[in-house]
Write a protein that holds these residues in place. Structure first.
Motif, PDB file in Angstrom:
ATOM      1  N   GLU A   1      -4.065 -68.232 -49.347  1.00 37.13           N
ATOM      2  CA  GLU A   1      -4.272 -66.663 -49.173  1.00 37.13           C
ATOM      3  C   GLU A   1      -4.024 -65.518 -49.247  1.00 37.13           C
ATOM      4  O   GLU A   1      -4.567 -64.005 -48.694  1.00 37.13           O
ATOM      5  N   SER A   2      -3.399 -65.273 -50.349  1.00 36.46           N
ATOM      6  CA  SER A   2      -2.783 -64.105 -51.082  1.00 36.46           C
ATOM      7  C   SER A   2      -2.338 -64.743 -52.737  1.00 36.46           C
ATOM      8  O   SER A   2      -1.982 -66.077 -52.996  1.00 36.46           O
ATOM      9  N   GLU A   3      -2.326 -63.461 -53.742  1.00 36.49           N
ATOM     10  CA  GLU A   3      -2.022 -64.123 -55.044  1.00 36.49           C
ATOM     11  C   GLU A   3      -0.589 -64.937 -55.189  1.00 36.49           C
ATOM     12  O   GLU A   3       0.419 -64.372 -54.423  1.00 36.49           O
ATOM     13  N   GLU A   4      -0.450 -66.094 -55.861  1.00 35.44           N
ATOM     14  CA  GLU A   4       0.352 -66.461 -55.653  1.00 35.44           C
ATOM     15  C   GLU A   4       0.658 -67.677 -57.071  1.00 35.44           C
ATOM     16  O   GLU A   4      -0.233 -67.723 -57.620  1.00 35.44           O
ATOM     17  N   LYS A   5       1.978 -67.474 -57.966  1.00 40.31           N
ATOM     18  CA  LYS A   5       1.907 -68.258 -58.723  1.00 40.31           C
ATOM     19  C   LYS A   5       2.743 -69.727 -58.796  1.00 40.31           C
ATOM     20  O   LYS A   5       3.838 -69.274 -57.952  1.00 40.31           O
ATOM     21  N   PHE A   6       2.000 -70.816 -59.047  1.00 39.29           N
ATOM     22  CA  PHE A   6       2.255 -72.089 -59.575  1.00 39.29           C
ATOM     23  C   PHE A   6       1.597 -73.287 -60.052  1.00 39.29           C
ATOM     24  O   PHE A   6       0.896 -72.327 -60.529  1.00 39.29           O
ATOM     25  N   LEU A   7       2.478 -73.922 -60.051  1.00 42.25           N
ATOM     26  CA  LEU A   7       1.563 -74.999 -60.769  1.00 42.25           C
ATOM     27  C   LEU A   7       1.055 -75.892 -59.426  1.00 42.25           C
ATOM     28  O   LEU A   7       0.691 -76.417 -58.389  1.00 42.25           O
ATOM     29  N   ILE A   8      -0.707 -76.530 -60.655  1.00 39.23           N
ATOM     30  CA  ILE A   8      -0.940 -77.585 -60.208  1.00 39.23           C
ATOM     31  C   ILE A   8      -0.731 -77.688 -61.318  1.00 39.23           C
ATOM     32  O   ILE A   8      -1.861 -77.960 -62.368  1.00 39.23           O
TER      33      ILE A   8
ATOM     34  N   THR B   1      -1.657 -77.136 -69.825  1.00 38.94           N
ATOM     35  CA  THR B   1      -0.584 -77.926 -71.045  1.00 38.94           C
ATOM     36  C   THR B   1      -0.885 -79.628 -70.554  1.00 38.94           C
ATOM     37  O   THR B   1      -1.354 -79.470 -69.606  1.00 38.94           O
ATOM     38  N   GLU B   2      -0.680 -80.792 -71.101  1.00 33.52           N
ATOM     39  CA  GLU B   2      -0.158 -81.705 -70.455  1.00 33.52           C
ATOM     40  C   GLU B   2       1.060 -82.060 -71.118  1.00 33.52           C
ATOM     41  O   GLU B   2       1.320 -82.068 -71.789  1.00 33.52           O
ATOM     42  N   GLU B   3       1.891 -82.867 -69.525  1.00 37.12           N
ATOM     43  CA  GLU B   3       2.671 -83.635 -70.399  1.00 37.12           C
ATOM     44  C   GLU B   3       2.333 -85.250 -68.818  1.00 37.12           C
ATOM     45  O   GLU B   3       2.122 -84.784 -67.778  1.00 37.12           O
ATOM     46  N   ASN B   4       3.231 -85.757 -69.482  1.00 40.12           N
ATOM     47  CA  ASN B   4       2.856 -87.359 -69.047  1.00 40.12           C
ATOM     48  C   ASN B   4       1.398 -87.804 -67.687  1.00 40.12           C
ATOM     49  O   ASN B   4       2.078 -88.076 -66.538  1.00 40.12           O
ATOM     50  N   GLY B   5       0.531 -87.450 -68.621  1.00 36.50           N
ATOM     51  CA  GLY B   5      -0.612 -87.975 -68.326  1.00 36.50           C
ATOM     52  C   GLY B   5      -1.240 -87.330 -67.158  1.00 36.50           C
ATOM     53  O   GLY B   5      -2.464 -87.471 -66.410  1.00 36.50           O
ATOM     54  N   TYR B   6      -0.791 -85.582 -66.858  1.00 34.99           N
ATOM     55  CA  TYR B   6      -0.728 -84.439 -65.848  1.00 34.99           C
ATOM     56  C   TYR B   6      -1.780 -84.119 -67.417  1.00 34.99           C
ATOM     57  O   TYR B   6      -0.716 -83.468 -68.323  1.00 34.99           O
ATOM     58  N   PHE B   7      -2.729 -82.773 -66.535  1.00 38.23           N
ATOM     59  CA  PHE B   7      -2.952 -81.708 -66.558  1.00 38.23           C
ATOM     60  C   PHE B   7      -1.977 -80.421 -66.216  1.00 38.23           C
ATOM     61  O   PHE B   7      -2.286 -81.062 -64.726  1.00 38.23           O
ATOM     62  N   ILE B   8      -1.697 -79.509 -67.138  1.00 35.43           N
ATOM     63  CA  ILE B   8      -0.656 -78.412 -66.196  1.00 35.43           C
ATOM     64  C   ILE B   8      -1.144 -77.232 -65.866  1.00 35.43           C
ATOM     65  O   ILE B   8      -1.335 -76.644 -67.534  1.00 35.43           O
ATOM     66  N   LEU B   9      -1.633 -76.378 -65.433  1.00 39.29           N
ATOM     67  CA  LEU B   9      -2.207 -75.640 -64.626  1.00 39.29           C
ATOM     68  C   LEU B   9      -1.373 -74.409 -64.802  1.00 39.29           C
ATOM     69  O   LEU B   9      -0.481 -75.171 -63.025  1.00 39.29           O
ATOM     70  N   GLU B  10      -0.476 -73.685 -64.971  1.00 41.11           N
ATOM     71  CA  GLU B  10       0.704 -72.058 -64.229  1.00 41.11           C
ATOM     72  C   GLU B  10      -0.103 -70.987 -64.272  1.00 41.11           C
ATOM     73  O   GLU B  10      -0.957 -70.642 -65.732  1.00 41.11           O
ATOM     74  N   LYS B  11      -0.556 -70.628 -63.716  1.00 42.78           N
ATOM     75  CA  LYS B  11      -0.945 -68.772 -62.922  1.00 42.78           C
ATOM     76  C   LYS B  11      -0.597 -68.536 -61.967  1.00 42.78           C
ATOM     77  O   LYS B  11      -0.671 -69.738 -60.579  1.00 42.78           O
ATOM     78  N   GLU B  12      -1.301 -67.276 -61.537  1.00 43.71           N
ATOM     79  CA  GLU B  12      -1.423 -66.709 -61.055  1.00 43.71           C
ATOM     80  C   GLU B  12      -2.437 -67.000 -59.902  1.00 43.71           C
ATOM     81  O   GLU B  12      -4.417 -67.272 -61.146  1.00 43.71           O
ATOM     82  N   TRP B  13      -2.635 -67.669 -58.826  1.00 48.53           N
ATOM     83  CA  TRP B  13      -4.051 -68.091 -57.739  1.00 48.53           C
ATOM     84  C   TRP B  13      -4.237 -67.350 -57.008  1.00 48.53           C
ATOM     85  O   TRP B  13      -3.325 -66.568 -56.188  1.00 48.53           O
ATOM     86  N   LYS B  14      -5.576 -67.319 -56.970  1.00 47.94           N
ATOM     87  CA  LYS B  14      -6.154 -66.528 -55.353  1.00 47.94           C
ATOM     88  C   LYS B  14      -7.713 -67.017 -55.180  1.00 47.94           C
ATOM     89  O   LYS B  14      -7.181 -67.665 -54.147  1.00 47.94           O
TER      90      LYS B  14
END
Length: 205
Positions: A63-70, A89-102
């Motif tokens: 809905e609007s730009e926000e930084k969070f993890l996927i 990055t990678e952690e415990n069998g997951y790809f960690i994507l953190e950024k400002e999403w829109k």
């Protein structure tokens, strides 16, 4: 019956939300509507032929730009899995994507190959996340006897009605073996050629 009950739970586990963001566990084609950690509308579209193909596109619309993890589950069966378009990055069998999403696009490439599992003198095959089986009703003969394979490198064929995947492997001293996804096998139980098997007596030259 228990297996069917387990499959029914997949939609509940496919996408999970926590206080840091979103967790994607499965990659089936479809649309997801949820909320970001700050309560904004979040739409996720997954475009794929999973579980037959490992090339997956994930479209993020916030809905609007926000930084969070996927977090995206890294499948154990994938050969050299790749995530394109976003740093991770990678952690415990997951790809960690953190950024400002829109409005963003994530491209996943989870290469699928034929894999062999051996247990108690028996052999089973899988392709990506799919367990493969031999079904007499699909032209396979003597599947309960010793099976000799020239090699274990076969090739994909066009799947027929009711199948997700079809894989052909050459058999020594007999007709080629047609492996298909286990879920498509055993549908002709009213006929005499109704045997289906995942675990096989396999020998290779």
């Amino acid at each position: 019956c228990i297996g069917s009950a387990g499959v029914a739970l997949i939609p509940l586990l496919s996408t999970i939300k926590d206080d840091k963001g979103i967790i994607l566990n499965y990659y089936f084609n479809g649309n997801i509507k949820t909320k970001t950690p700050l309560g904004k509308e979040l739409k996720i579209q997954i475009i794929s032929d999973y579980p037959v193909n490992g090339k997956i596109k994930v479209l993020i619309s916030c809905e609007s730009e926000e930084k969070f993890l996927i977090k995206i589950r890294k499948p154990s069966w994938a050969e050299n899995p790749m995530v394109n378009g976003v740093d991770y990055t990678e952690e415990n069998g997951y790809f960690i994507l953190e950024k400002e999403w829109k409005e963003n696009e994530i491209l996943l490439d989870f290469k699928m190959t034929l894999k062999k599992e051996e247990l108690n003198g028996k052999t089973a095959f899988s392709y990506g996340p799919l367990v493969l089986a031999l079904d007499e009703g699909k032209g396979n003969k003597d599947i309960d006897k010793d099976i000799c394979l020239a090699d274990e490198v076969g090739y994909l064929e066009k799947a027929k009605d009711g199948e997700m995947l079809r894989y052909r492997i050459k058999r020594v001293g007999g007709e080629d073996l047609i492996f298909t996804d286990y879920s498509s096998c055993g549908k002709n139980w009213e006929t005499s050629n109704s045997k289906t098997s995942v675990w096989l007596n396999v020998k290779t030259l």
